[in-house]
Each structure stands twice: as C-alpha cells, then as structure tokens.
Scaffold this motif. Structure first.
Motif, PDB file in Angstrom:
ATOM      1  N   VAL A 108       0.873  -1.182   0.000  1.00 16.54           N
ATOM      2  CA  VAL A 108       0.000   0.000   0.000  1.00 16.54           C
ATOM      3  C   VAL A 108       0.905   1.225   0.000  1.00 16.54           C
ATOM      4  N   MET A 109       0.782   2.062  -1.016  1.00 18.41           N
ATOM      5  CA  MET A 109       1.618   3.251  -1.132  1.00 18.41           C
ATOM      6  C   MET A 109       0.745   4.494  -1.318  1.00 18.41           C
ATOM      7  N   MET A 110       1.224   5.630  -0.791  1.00 17.68           N
ATOM      8  CA  MET A 110       0.562   6.915  -0.983  1.00 17.68           C
ATOM      9  C   MET A 110       1.556   7.904  -1.558  1.00 17.68           C
ATOM     10  N   TYR A 111       1.116   8.670  -2.546  1.00 19.54           N
ATOM     11  CA  TYR A 111       1.975   9.687  -3.145  1.00 19.54           C
ATOM     12  C   TYR A 111       1.098  10.683  -3.914  1.00 19.54           C
ATOM     13  N   THR A 112       1.658  11.828  -4.238  1.00 19.66           N
ATOM     14  CA  THR A 112       0.923  12.838  -4.992  1.00 19.66           C
ATOM     15  C   THR A 112       1.240  12.715  -6.470  1.00 19.66           C
ATOM     16  N   ARG A 113       0.275  13.080  -7.282  1.00 18.05           N
ATOM     17  CA  ARG A 113       0.489  13.012  -8.731  1.00 18.05           C
ATOM     18  C   ARG A 113       1.510  14.041  -9.192  1.00 18.05           C
ATOM     19  N   ASP A 114       1.437  15.262  -8.639  1.00 13.58           N
ATOM     20  CA  ASP A 114       2.321  16.350  -9.042  1.00 13.58           C
ATOM     21  C   ASP A 114       3.146  16.813  -7.848  1.00 13.58           C
ATOM     22  N   GLU A 115       4.166  17.612  -8.110  1.00 15.74           N
ATOM     23  CA  GLU A 115       4.914  18.232  -7.032  1.00 15.74           C
ATOM     24  C   GLU A 115       3.977  19.092  -6.192  1.00 15.74           C
ATOM     25  N   VAL A 116       4.192  19.068  -4.878  1.00 12.43           N
ATOM     26  CA  VAL A 116       3.295  19.771  -3.965  1.00 12.43           C
ATOM     27  C   VAL A 116       3.577  21.276  -3.970  1.00 12.43           C
ATOM     28  N   GLU A 117       2.522  22.051  -4.202  1.00 16.53           N
ATOM     29  CA  GLU A 117       2.562  23.504  -4.071  1.00 16.53           C
ATOM     30  C   GLU A 117       1.403  23.889  -3.147  1.00 16.53           C
ATOM     31  N   PHE A 118       1.703  24.544  -2.027  1.00 15.10           N
ATOM     32  CA  PHE A 118       0.658  24.889  -1.079  1.00 15.10           C
ATOM     33  C   PHE A 118      -0.425  25.727  -1.755  1.00 15.10           C
ATOM     34  N   GLY A 119      -1.678  25.335  -1.533  1.00 12.45           N
ATOM     35  CA  GLY A 119      -2.807  26.082  -2.083  1.00 12.45           C
ATOM     36  C   GLY A 119      -3.143  25.749  -3.522  1.00 12.45           C
ATOM     37  N   GLU A 120      -2.351  24.859  -4.157  1.00 13.91           N
ATOM     38  CA  GLU A 120      -2.605  24.470  -5.547  1.00 13.91           C
ATOM     39  C   GLU A 120      -3.227  23.070  -5.579  1.00 13.91           C
ATOM     40  N   LYS A 121      -4.239  22.882  -6.428  1.00 16.02           N
ATOM     41  CA  LYS A 121      -4.918  21.600  -6.513  1.00 16.02           C
ATOM     42  C   LYS A 121      -3.958  20.497  -6.938  1.00 16.02           C
ATOM     43  N   ASN A 122      -4.152  19.321  -6.359  1.00 14.09           N
ATOM     44  CA  ASN A 122      -3.304  18.177  -6.645  1.00 14.09           C
ATOM     45  C   ASN A 122      -4.140  16.912  -6.477  1.00 14.09           C
ATOM     46  N   THR A 123      -3.560  15.769  -6.778  1.00  9.46           N
ATOM     47  CA  THR A 123      -4.238  14.482  -6.610  1.00  9.46           C
ATOM     48  C   THR A 123      -3.395  13.589  -5.722  1.00  9.46           C
ATOM     49  N   LEU A 124      -4.001  13.089  -4.660  1.00 11.11           N
ATOM     50  CA  LEU A 124      -3.344  12.152  -3.765  1.00 11.11           C
ATOM     51  C   LEU A 124      -3.754  10.746  -4.190  1.00 11.11           C
ATOM     52  N   ILE A 125      -2.774   9.866  -4.330  1.00 12.72           N
ATOM     53  CA  ILE A 125      -3.003   8.526  -4.871  1.00 12.72           C
ATOM     54  C   ILE A 125      -2.692   7.476  -3.815  1.00 12.72           C
ATOM     55  N   CYS A 126      -3.607   6.523  -3.671  1.00 13.55           N
ATOM     56  CA  CYS A 126      -3.409   5.373  -2.792  1.00 13.55           C
ATOM     57  C   CYS A 126      -3.358   4.134  -3.683  1.00 13.55           C
ATOM     58  N   HIS A 127      -2.178   3.534  -3.765  1.00  7.10           N
ATOM     59  CA  HIS A 127      -1.920   2.416  -4.684  1.00  7.10           C
ATOM     60  C   HIS A 127      -1.880   1.125  -3.873  1.00  7.10           C
ATOM     61  N   VAL A 128      -2.805   0.204  -4.161  1.00  6.73           N
ATOM     62  CA  VAL A 128      -2.923  -1.055  -3.411  1.00  6.73           C
ATOM     63  C   VAL A 128      -2.711  -2.220  -4.374  1.00  6.73           C
ATOM     64  N   THR A 129      -1.827  -3.144  -4.020  1.00  9.11           N
ATOM     65  CA  THR A 129      -1.526  -4.248  -4.936  1.00  9.11           C
ATOM     66  C   THR A 129      -1.288  -5.543  -4.183  1.00  9.11           C
ATOM     67  N   GLY A 130      -1.326  -6.659  -4.935  1.00  6.99           N
ATOM     68  CA  GLY A 130      -0.974  -7.965  -4.389  1.00  6.99           C
ATOM     69  C   GLY A 130      -2.073  -8.667  -3.624  1.00  6.99           C
ATOM     70  N   PHE A 131      -3.339  -8.333  -3.849  1.00  2.00           N
ATOM     71  CA  PHE A 131      -4.426  -8.941  -3.079  1.00  2.00           C
ATOM     72  C   PHE A 131      -5.279  -9.864  -3.952  1.00  2.00           C
ATOM     73  N   TYR A 132      -5.957 -10.798  -3.294  1.00  3.50           N
ATOM     74  CA  TYR A 132      -6.902 -11.703  -3.939  1.00  3.50           C
ATOM     75  C   TYR A 132      -7.846 -12.243  -2.866  1.00  3.50           C
ATOM     76  N   PRO A 133      -9.141 -12.315  -3.100  1.00  4.32           N
ATOM     77  CA  PRO A 133      -9.845 -11.880  -4.306  1.00  4.32           C
ATOM     78  C   PRO A 133     -10.040 -10.367  -4.324  1.00  4.32           C
ATOM     79  N   ALA A 134     -10.574  -9.860  -5.414  1.00  4.73           N
ATOM     80  CA  ALA A 134     -10.926  -8.451  -5.533  1.00  4.73           C
ATOM     81  C   ALA A 134     -12.385  -8.267  -5.121  1.00  4.73           C
ATOM     82  N   PRO A 135     -12.749  -7.054  -4.670  1.00  4.40           N
ATOM     83  CA  PRO A 135     -11.937  -5.843  -4.629  1.00  4.40           C
ATOM     84  C   PRO A 135     -11.462  -5.525  -3.213  1.00  4.40           C
ATOM     85  N   VAL A 136     -10.781  -4.378  -3.071  1.00  4.52           N
ATOM     86  CA  VAL A 136     -10.527  -3.786  -1.767  1.00  4.52           C
ATOM     87  C   VAL A 136     -11.465  -2.595  -1.591  1.00  4.52           C
TER      88      VAL A 136
END
Length: 239
Positions: A108-136
């Motif tokens: 399970v990893m978390m990271y931003t799509r773009d470089e962080v600039e305070f007050g500027e819109k961004n996307t936070l991503i939660c990447h989940v892998t290696g599980f079975y069955p689906a979904p999470v």
C-alpha cells in the motif's frame, strides 16, 4: 464478504512500431453476485462496464483525445456475464467447490500526482496491490475526519494472478494537513492505514534546481577559460 470467483482473461500484445510493444487486455470476471468487464492498455484501465448504471464508463484523463468503442459493447458485456456465471457453476461443481485463494494486500503506497505547491490543486493517490480476491475498499480521512469524493478504478490483474486497485483523492494541500488512506480487504482483520503529511519538505523550491545547475555550469566555464589562458601563455613562452 466471502465469495467464490472465476476470472476469464483475454489479453494480447499490440505492436505499434518496430521497437515499441503495448499490452492490450480485455477482462471478463464474475462471482455469484457480481461481475466485471474491462478494457486495459499498459496497466491502465481505459473503459469498464458499470452494471448498475447500465453503461460503459471511460475513465480517461482530460489531456488525451476522448474516444469510445462501437455501439453494442455494453450488450456484449451483459452477454459475457451470463456465460461467465454459467461456467462458474459448472467449474465449481466439477472441482467440488474448492477453497478460495486468499491473499492480503502486499503493498500500500501513498503519493501525490504532481509536485506539492501549497494552495494548488493536486491528486493524492493510494496504490494497493498484491491482493486476492478483488476488490478492496478504500476510505480517506483528512486531519482525522472522513472525506468523500474519492474515486477508485476497477480491479486490474497482476501477472501473478493477484490484483491492483488505485484510489484517487483531489486535494488542495496546506502546511500541516495529514491525509489517511485506509484499505479494507476480506483477509485483513482490520484496515491497513497509510498517512501522508503535508510539511515544508513536501514543497520543493522551484529555484534550487536551476540555480545549482547554472552555478555548476558557470564554474565549469570559468575553469575552461582559466585552462585556455594557461596553455595560451605557455605557448607564447615556448615560441
């Protein structure tokens, strides 16, 4: 939720030039109570079926030229679901209802799509892998409070037979904000939570990189001038 699941994979490799290969995949999956129909390219979903809304969804980013498949794709998906569920019953009976494979998320990893600039819109991503069955199931918090408005892609198969899902949350980062991504899965006794804190280190100084580069370039240039002058003087002395 415990369910018995059968997934059927149709995948291929599409060559678009002499030295570039792309993996194009179509997935039909079903359980006793749910189903999936999805097209993917190079590990990213490009279209999937929402059986509740009874239509094809195109989760495409805004910077690409939009496209759609020909009419009848939804009807194709519905027909394949019927076939999949029929085959599921046959296989479960033939294999005498075998126990279901269960794998907790391995990453399970978390990271931003773009470089962080305070007050500027961004996307936070939660990447989940290696599980079975689906979904999470993925839920989000901001400073300890639940937030809504996130999105999550349909389960995408890994080469080892497990799955990957990616959840995204639109944010406007401010110094001191703490975001949480909680991942729940059938195998986990309790959700796994990852935190992302917006601090001063998260915001890079856009002037540092160019300044260092220019400084190094200037130093190399001065060394070159000095070396040239030295050899010019020595040459004059020899003549």
């Amino acid at each position: 939720m415990k369910m018995k699941e059968l997934l059927l994979f149709l995948s291929g490799v599409l060559c678009v030039s002499a030295d570039v290969l792309h993996e194009n995949i179509r997935i039909t999956g079903c359980s006793e109570s749910d189903g999936e129909f999805m097209y993917g390219l190079d590990g990213e979903e490009i279209a999937y079926t929402d059986f509740n809304k009874q239509k094809i969804i195109y989760p495409q980013p805004p910077f690409i030229d939009p496209f759609t498949y020909q009419e009848g794709v939804y009807e194709l998906a519905v027909g394949e679901q019927q076939t999949c569920k029929h085959n599921l019953k046959v296989d479960l009976k033939a294999y005498k209802n075998p126990p279901m494979q269960q794998d907790a998320p391995s990453g399970v990893m978390m990271y931003t799509r773009d470089e962080v600039e305070f007050g500027e819109k961004n996307t936070l991503i939660c990447h989940v892998t290696g599980f079975y069955p689906a979904p999470v199931n993925v839920s989000w918090t901001k400073n300890g409070q639940k937030v809504t408005g996130s999105s999550i892609n349909v389960p995408y198969p890994n080469k080892d037979g497990t799955f990957t899902q990616i959840s995204r949350l639109q944010i406007t980062p401010q110094l001191g904000d703490i975001y949480g991504c909680a991942v729940a899965h059938l195998v986990l006794p309790k959700p796994v939570t990852k935190l992302y804190e917006v601090d001063s280190a998260a915001q890079s100084d856009p002037g540092v990189g160019p300044a260092v580069f220019c400084g190094v370039g200037l130093t190399v240039g001065l060394l070159g001038v000095a070396a040239g002058t030295f050899f010019l003087i020595k040459g004059n002395e020899c003549s």
